[in-house]
Scaffold this active site. Structure first.
Site, PDB file in Angstrom:
ATOM      1  N   SER A 182       0.798  -1.226   0.000  1.00 24.67           N
ATOM      2  CA  SER A 182       0.000   0.000   0.000  1.00 24.67           C
ATOM      3  C   SER A 182       0.829   1.273   0.000  1.00 24.67           C
ATOM      4  CB  SER A 182      -0.952   0.018   1.199  1.00 24.67           C
ATOM      5  OG  SER A 182      -0.254  -0.092   2.414  1.00 24.67           O
ATOM      6  N   ASP A 238      -3.686   8.008   7.849  1.00 23.65           N
ATOM      7  CA  ASP A 238      -4.615   7.090   8.506  1.00 23.65           C
ATOM      8  C   ASP A 238      -3.846   5.971   9.175  1.00 23.65           C
ATOM      9  OD1 ASP A 238      -3.575   5.733   6.439  1.00 23.65           O
ATOM     10  OD2 ASP A 238      -5.451   5.070   5.587  1.00 23.65           O
ATOM     11  N   HIS A 282      -1.023   5.190   7.304  1.00 24.47           N
ATOM     12  CA  HIS A 282      -0.071   5.348   6.200  1.00 24.47           C
ATOM     13  C   HIS A 282       0.412   6.800   6.247  1.00 24.47           C
ATOM     14  CE1 HIS A 282      -2.622   1.985   4.645  1.00 24.47           C
ATOM     15  NE2 HIS A 282      -1.427   1.528   4.300  1.00 24.47           N
TER      16      HIS A 282
END
Length: 366
Positions: free
Chosen positions: A39, A342, A344
């Protein structure tokens, strides 16, 4: 960290907006970028993969993408990722996601998927609560996607070698999910025991792209896992000695990340020795985040540096029951002042980190 990304909302993170100063000459060094990973590098593949398994991707809905794109793109951030800033600095278009792009891939392709492992997903499917989220998107699967794309990019083999000689390859930030998923069923000592296998997998993947013709491969380490708002919120300790005095991060999680990075640097050096005509570059993902955590004021960030910009409350503004974008969550007014989006990184943080990676890429080029 990243593990939570897939479980309850993926993870989130954010950092500062520092001007990138490129040392690149006017003429472009690379004609394309090919990226693998999770991600931290996913520019849209996760939307396709999760939808195929009837799983929701938080990054596919607002407020993700609010700062730069103005709409969600599947990126686990409020804006651009590290790979986006590097592409822009190299004068290349943003690297399109392999599974969600219908145009040409002649200038690069991104195979990264949120929640991806270095090792095969089967290693993690017996972990309680995690199994359904251990999707088949590991490094080996992403390499298969790359090989399937190759015939449309170049042919025959000799032409492909020339094509990939002018390409920049990123071998993900693999490892984060291997460890983050595992904490739900194993202790940190058990997880530490399979770090060498994770490193071996990353090393083998790096060699495979080199054998396909890659002449420049960037191999990122992993961020400080003990500073992740997700880990800080889910694995708190009543013992103050379990936290680093300078950062407030969890010691054992950071020790795990440092162990991984140490072994990875050794592996990168071995690959470089084996392929002396190829540039194999270790990209430091740990130090720049620690620098921000230790000196947020100096770098333009908020003092409450371990707190998420977007989340559902609590000390670190990280709440599984109210993840970013879900009912009950809120968004800070100035994401550029935050390290974590969040769980990340924020666009500002990605921008700051990309600067250091670019310096490593541009250094000593021949």
């Amino acid at each position: 960290m990243k593990l939570l990304c897939v479980l309850s909302a993926l993870l989130f993170a954010s950092v500062v907006a520092v001007e990138l100063v490129s040392s690149l000459p006017v003429s472009r060094r690379y004609d394309s970028i090919f990226s693998f990973g999770d991600s931290f590098a996913d520019t849209g593949n996760g939307i396709v993969v999760l939808a195929a398994h009837s799983l929701a991707n938080p990054a596919a809905a607002p407020p993700y993408g609010m700062t730069f794109f103005g709409h969600p793109t599947g990126r686990s951030s409020n804006g651009r990722l590290i790979i986006d800033f590097i592409a822009e600095e190299l004068g290349l278009p943003l690297v399109p996601p392999f599974l969600a792009h219908n145009g040409s891939f002649r200038q690069g392709a991104n195979f990264a998927v949120a929640g991806a492992f270095a090792r095969d997903a089967s290693f993690y499917r017996d972990i309680p609560f995690v199994g359904p989220f251990a999707l088949n998107t590991s490094s080996s699967v992403q390499l298969q996607w790359f090989k399937s794309l190759k015939p449309s990019l170049c042919n025959p083999a000799q032409e492909c070698m020339g094509f990939f000689h002018k390409s920049l390859f990123f071998m993900g930030e693999f490892g984060v999910n291997d460890y983050s998923f595992s904490v739900f069923g194993k202790n940190l000592s058990q997880i530490r025991s399979f770090v060498p296998d994770v490193i071996k997998t990353i090393s083998m993947a790096t060699e495979k792209v080199i054998e396909q013709g890659a002449k420049t491969v960037v191999v990122p380490g992993i961020p400080p896992l003990g500073c992740s708002p997700g880990n800080l919120a889910l694995f708190p300790s009543a013992d103050p000695d379990d936290y680093e005095s300078r950062t407030g991060c969890l010691k054992q999680f950071n020790d795990l990340a440092m162990y991984h990075n140490s072994l990875l640097q050794e592996a990168v050096n071995k690959v470089q020795t084996k392929y002396p005509r190829v540039r194999v570059i270790y990209a430091d993902f740990f130090t720049p985040i620690i620098d921000i955590v230790e000196s947020p004021d100096k770098l333009g960030f908020t003092r409450d540096i371990l707190r998420c910009c977007c989340g559902g409350g609590g000390k670190y503004n990280f709440n599984i029951s109210a993840g970013c974008g879900q009912p009950g969550s809120t968004v800070c007014e100035n994401p550029s002042a935050y390290l974590y989006w969040d769980g990340h990184l924020t666009e500002a943080a990605n921008h700051y980190i990309a600067k250091g990676w670019l310096n490593s890429i541009n250094c000593c080029m021949v």
